[in-house]
Design an enzyme around this catalytic site. Structure first.
Site, mmCIF file in Angstrom:
data_model
loop_
_atom_site.group_PDB
_atom_site.id
_atom_site.type_symbol
_atom_site.label_atom_id
_atom_site.label_comp_id
_atom_site.label_asym_id
_atom_site.label_seq_id
_atom_site.Cartn_x
_atom_site.Cartn_y
_atom_site.Cartn_z
ATOM 1 N N GLY A 228 2.162 2.589 -2.496
ATOM 2 C CA GLY A 228 2.872 3.293 -4.324
ATOM 3 C C GLY A 228 3.655 3.005 -4.771
ATOM 4 O O GLY A 228 4.583 3.306 -6.117
ATOM 5 N N ASP B 273 3.140 -0.732 -14.011
ATOM 6 C CA ASP B 273 3.611 -1.422 -12.946
ATOM 7 C C ASP B 273 4.514 -3.085 -13.372
ATOM 8 O O ASP B 273 5.739 -2.939 -12.812
ATOM 9 C CB ASP B 273 2.696 -1.488 -11.746
ATOM 10 C CG ASP B 273 1.736 -1.065 -11.640
ATOM 11 O OD1 ASP B 273 2.595 0.931 -11.719
ATOM 12 O OD2 ASP B 273 0.494 -0.755 -10.755
ATOM 13 N N GLY C 115 1.290 -1.083 -0.247
ATOM 14 C CA GLY C 115 0.219 0.194 -0.299
ATOM 15 C C GLY C 115 0.779 1.394 -0.104
ATOM 16 O O GLY C 115 0.153 2.206 0.604
ATOM 17 N N SER D 86 3.838 -2.987 -4.527
ATOM 18 C CA SER D 86 4.130 -4.091 -4.558
ATOM 19 C C SER D 86 3.648 -5.267 -4.520
ATOM 20 O O SER D 86 4.123 -6.579 -4.623
ATOM 21 C CB SER D 86 3.574 -4.021 -2.712
ATOM 22 O OG SER D 86 2.441 -3.531 -2.269
#
Length: 537
Positions: free
Chosen positions: A180, A237, A178, A183
């Site tokens: 950013g 990501d 959590g 993860s």
């Protein structure tokens, strides 16, 4: 191209460590998880899969609009040690998994996929089976990300009656959840890799036949896998976690196809990550944060296309990047338009978005529209609109901020291109300090846009970026989805220690933290290499 390269598979740890960076003791961490796996399961693992977190230097919430972004992999990562169970119990279902986590707050999980034959199939699909894994998207648990990675391997590589191996696995990680720093994507990438490796699907020379899986293919799998936990990710990501190279940012373009190229970062400055300690679980809050923004940008794209009299198919989810391309006469088969051309079209789009404002504003600066107004602006019927834009995702809003979201996307896309151009020209610049100032200015503008237009910041992130600038940061902005998580700040190389000291003394949640606890929440990082696998001989 970087996306076409195979996933690195190491058999020599010294080669692997040399690719990861130098600010962390990687050898200690890798040895520790291998020893812990042996202690828990009575044998050494067959593989360790690694996927790093990432910091997005600039380009927030524009990847799912298909605009390019500039992230870099960080040294902090997720590791998954995995091995086939040598003597599965007779009652074990095929492909059963015993999943454990080094962190004691995460309990042991045992699960197995269930083959599920389709009710009706075409002749070509007659042997195709679907697999089922129970993934609760309402109450997300750590093993959901492991299951998501596993599911992608099942549906892509285990059709026609084949069964996957029964395995034990152990997870550890240094990417805070959590924060950013992605993860969740790192977990999905690492689990996908682990299940590919243990089932001998990753490399041709494991089985003697078949092509190697490319980095681009792994990115596509991981994006699809993460959607199974309820997040409609644009791919930044996963691409950063898989394709990144040391010492560089990565310019990732998604249109007309996924491509990635290294962007050397200028010397003389360091990027420092600071965790606001506000946890942002984008899967849990997706319906009024992340997924809502996806729908707002898609609806804005269709309305813009209609305003510009561009062709859009009735069921097409056209993106803002595709609208720009069609307006400029871009031919997808030829490739993306030149950067200068794209920048000019983006400037025009910042004028065209006036059509996204409501016909009657409810007040100064209030540009939201109701669901009914949005549907009318799209030119679709209510049934058509809901089928295309709302049937596949859950959102919650009374006002849809189409104008603000599009304005952010187009201006942020321009900032990414400018940031990249400055970095590429840095080596020939007569004034390195001016280069760094220009980058910092773009980062500050990005933070303002994220806060005011995309509304993905929060009071703590705003406070932390202001503290960072007061402490000497040349530029500071949120990184990641926002609504909590981390900031990234550009700091002169000689000022790093003083900067960290000032921020830690000023930001309230950091007071009282020392040594290891402090280094977990604020730290400098060097760009790291992307995902890889270590194979035990």
């Amino acid at each position: 191209m970087a996306a076409e390269q195979p996933i690195p598979v190491y058999t020599d740890l010294s080669d692997l460590y040399g690719s990861l960076g130098t600010s962390l003791n990687h050898a200690e961490k890798w040895n520790s998880i291998a020893e812990e796996f042996q202690r828990r399961f009575g044998r050494k693992p067959a593989y360790i899969a690694r996927a790093p977190g990432r910091v997005n230097l600039i380009g927030e919430h524009i990847d799912y609009c298909l605009f390019g972004v500039l992230p870099a992999a960080i040294e902090r990562d997720i590791l998954i040690a995995i091995g086939r169970r040598p003597n599965p119990n007779a009652e074990d279902a095929p492909g059963s998994v015993v999943a454990e986590n080094v962190q004691t707050k995460y309990t042991r999980q045992v699960f197995a996929p269930a083959p599920r034959r389709r009710a009706s199939v075409s002749e070509e699909e007659v042997r195709l089976e679907e697999w089922h894994l129970d993934i609760n998207t309402k109450q997300l648990r750590w093993e959901s990300y492991v299951k998501a990675g596993y599911y992608g391997v099942l549906i892509n590589y285990f059709a026609g009656g084949q069964n996957p191996a029964s395995v034990d696995l152990l997870v550890t990680g240094t990417v805070p959840a959590g924060s950013g720093l992605s993860s969740s994507a790192a977990m999905v990438v690492a689990s996908t890799l682990a299940f590919l490796a243990v089932n001998e699907k990753l490399e041709a020379n494991f089985t003697g036949n078949g092509p190697k899986i490319s980095k681009g293919q792994l990115v596509e799998m991981a994006v699809a896998n993460e959607k199974r936990v309820g997040v409609n990710s644009g791919g930044m990501d996963q691409a950063a976690s898989v394709i990144s190279v040391p010492s560089s940012a990565l310019y990732i373009s998604f249109f007309p196809e996924l491509s990635a190229s290294a962007v050397p970062l200028p010397t003389g400055a360091i990027f420092i990550i600071a965790n606001s300690l506000v946890v942002s679980d984008k899967a849990v809050t997706a319906k009024h944060n992340y997924n809502l923004r996806v729908v707002e940008t898609l609806a804005a794209a269709r309305i813009l296309a209609r305003h510009l009299e561009l062709k859009v198919e009735k069921t097409e989810k056209v993106t803002l990047r595709e609208v720009v391309g069609r307006l400029a006469g871009e031919v997808e088969e030829v490739g993306a338009m030149p950067v200068e051309w794209l920048l000019e079209t983006l400037k025009r789009m910042e004028r065209e978005i006036e059509c996204l404002k409501p016909k009657k504003s409810s007040g100064e600066g209030q540009f939201g529209v109701t669901m009914e107004e949005m549907i009318e602006m799209s030119g679709m019927t209510a049934e058509e609109f809901k089928e295309v834009y709302l049937s596949w995702v859950e959102v919650e809003a009374t006002q849809f901020q189409l104008y603000k979201r599009a304005k952010h996307v187009f201006s942020e896309a321009s900032r990414v291109l400018q940031f990249r151009q400055i970095c590429l020209a840095a080596e020939s610049s007569p004034s390195p300090s001016d280069v760094i100032k220009d980058l910092g200015k773009l980062m500050n503008e990005s933070q303002t846009s994220c806060d005011e237009l995309f509304q993905c910041s929060c009071p703590e992130l705003n406070e932390l970026t202001n503290i960072a600038k007061d402490a000497g940061a040349i530029g500071s902005r949120l990184t990641g989805a926002g609504w909590g998580g981390c900031t990234v700040s550009l700091v002169a190389e000689g000022d790093v220690d003083a900067f960290i000291k000032k921020v830690s003394a000023t930001y309230g949640p950091y007071k009282g933290l020392q040594d290891t606890a402090l280094s977990e929440v604020i730290f400098a990082t060097k760009p790291s290499s992307g995902a890889c696998v270590y194979k035990f001989e």
